[in-house]
Each structure stands twice: as structure tokens, then as C-alpha cells.
Design a protein around this motif. Structure first.
Motif, PDB file in Angstrom:
ATOM      1  N   LYS A   1       0.723  -0.957   0.024  1.00 42.04           N
ATOM      2  CA  LYS A   1       0.090  -0.026  -0.229  1.00 42.04           C
ATOM      3  C   LYS A   1       1.037   1.072   0.219  1.00 42.04           C
ATOM      4  O   LYS A   1       1.096   1.950  -0.979  1.00 42.04           O
TER       5      LYS A   1
ATOM      6  N   GLY B   1      -4.130   6.917 -12.920  1.00 43.09           N
ATOM      7  CA  GLY B   1      -5.230   6.189 -12.540  1.00 43.09           C
ATOM      8  C   GLY B   1      -5.058   5.495 -10.853  1.00 43.09           C
ATOM      9  O   GLY B   1      -4.208   5.521 -10.951  1.00 43.09           O
ATOM     10  N   ASP B   2      -5.843   4.467 -11.052  1.00 45.11           N
ATOM     11  CA  ASP B   2      -6.353   3.217  -9.696  1.00 45.11           C
ATOM     12  C   ASP B   2      -4.409   2.707  -9.670  1.00 45.11           C
ATOM     13  O   ASP B   2      -4.853   2.224 -10.559  1.00 45.11           O
ATOM     14  N   LEU B   3      -3.313   2.397  -9.598  1.00 43.95           N
ATOM     15  CA  LEU B   3      -2.039   1.954  -9.577  1.00 43.95           C
ATOM     16  C   LEU B   3      -2.052   0.480  -9.102  1.00 43.95           C
ATOM     17  O   LEU B   3      -1.289  -0.203  -9.230  1.00 43.95           O
ATOM     18  N   SER B   4      -3.270   0.115  -7.785  1.00 41.25           N
ATOM     19  CA  SER B   4      -3.147  -0.936  -7.262  1.00 41.25           C
ATOM     20  C   SER B   4      -3.030  -2.796  -7.960  1.00 41.25           C
ATOM     21  O   SER B   4      -2.281  -2.795  -7.574  1.00 41.25           O
TER      22      SER B   4
ATOM     23  N   GLN C   1       1.165   6.244  -6.964  1.00 44.92           N
ATOM     24  CA  GLN C   1       0.108   7.571  -6.927  1.00 44.92           C
ATOM     25  C   GLN C   1       0.434   8.889  -6.636  1.00 44.92           C
ATOM     26  O   GLN C   1      -0.211  10.086  -7.653  1.00 44.92           O
ATOM     27  N   GLU C   2       1.264   9.237  -6.209  1.00 50.68           N
ATOM     28  CA  GLU C   2       1.186  11.026  -5.768  1.00 50.68           C
ATOM     29  C   GLU C   2       1.928  10.904  -6.742  1.00 50.68           C
ATOM     30  O   GLU C   2       2.458  11.952  -7.228  1.00 50.68           O
TER      31      GLU C   2
ATOM     32  N   PRO D   1      -0.122  11.069 -11.011  1.00 50.70           N
ATOM     33  CA  PRO D   1      -1.451  11.656 -10.001  1.00 50.70           C
ATOM     34  C   PRO D   1      -2.332  10.918 -11.578  1.00 50.70           C
ATOM     35  O   PRO D   1      -4.121  10.800 -11.263  1.00 50.70           O
ATOM     36  N   ASP D   2      -2.190  11.480 -12.668  1.00 51.28           N
ATOM     37  CA  ASP D   2      -2.563  11.013 -13.655  1.00 51.28           C
ATOM     38  C   ASP D   2      -3.010   9.446 -14.570  1.00 51.28           C
ATOM     39  O   ASP D   2      -3.546   9.385 -15.535  1.00 51.28           O
TER      40      ASP D   2
ATOM     41  N   THR E   1       2.718   1.984  -3.613  1.00 50.15           N
ATOM     42  CA  THR E   1       0.937   2.035  -3.969  1.00 50.15           C
ATOM     43  C   THR E   1       1.233   3.440  -4.125  1.00 50.15           C
ATOM     44  O   THR E   1       0.874   4.334  -4.463  1.00 50.15           O
ATOM     45  N   ASP E   2       0.835   4.294  -2.786  1.00 50.20           N
ATOM     46  CA  ASP E   2       0.174   5.474  -2.575  1.00 50.20           C
ATOM     47  C   ASP E   2       1.752   6.488  -3.296  1.00 50.20           C
ATOM     48  O   ASP E   2       1.114   7.324  -3.867  1.00 50.20           O
ATOM     49  N   THR E   3       2.866   6.171  -2.615  1.00 47.30           N
ATOM     50  CA  THR E   3       4.039   7.085  -3.920  1.00 47.30           C
ATOM     51  C   THR E   3       3.841   7.175  -4.642  1.00 47.30           C
ATOM     52  O   THR E   3       4.036   7.966  -5.431  1.00 47.30           O
TER      53      THR E   3
END
Length: 78
Positions: free
Chosen positions: A42, A56-59, A49-50, A53-54, A45-47
Motif C-alpha cells: 500500500k 489512475g488507480d495503480l493498485s 499514485q502521488e 497522479p494522472d 502504491t500510494d507513493t
């Protein structure tokens, strides 16, 4: 067994091993740079996503890469 590094000649991150080399695509290289044994999936993934940002969801992408890396023994999980 594997060594992760930037390979200037290949212009990408690679995993080196005695029998050869695995070239990583840009996304895989970004993920591998964040894997240090202390961050959770997580947090990685959060890093990302930051940073992207464009994107989308990278999870799903992060989870899929980490699962593949474990299956191929590029990473191990205890």
C-alpha cells in the motif's frame, strides 16, 4: 541472486543474475526502486499514485508486478 540496477547501455532498470539480465519496463523499474523490505504494498502504491497522479488507480498493476516478481523469484516474501 538478482541485483537491481540502472543499466546505462540499456537505458532502463535491469535485474542482473549470473546467467543473464532481465530488462524492466519503466513501471516495473519505478516499483522496484521503492521495494526496500520495510514498505508495504500500500505504501509503494500510494507513493506511485502521488508521483503519477494522472495514471489512475495503480493498485492492480503494483500487485500484479509484485506477484509476478515473487513467482519468478526476483523477490521473496516471508
Amino acid at each position: 541472486m538478482f541485483r537491481f540496477q540502472w543499466e546505462k547501455a540499456q537505458n532502463c532498470f535491469v535485474l542482473l543474475f549470473p546467467e543473464g539480465m532481465v530488462k524492466l519496463n519503466e513501471g516495473a523499474g519505478e516499483i522496484m526502486q521503492l521495494i526496500d523490505g520495510s514498505k508495504s504494498v500500500k505504501e509503494i502504491t500510494d507513493t506511485l499514485q502521488e508521483k503519477f497522479p494522472d495514471a489512475g488507480d495503480l493498485s492492480a498493476d503494483v500487485n500484479e508486478f509484485i506477484s509476478t516478481a515473487i513467482e519468478k523469484k526476483w523477490l521473496y516474501y516471508e
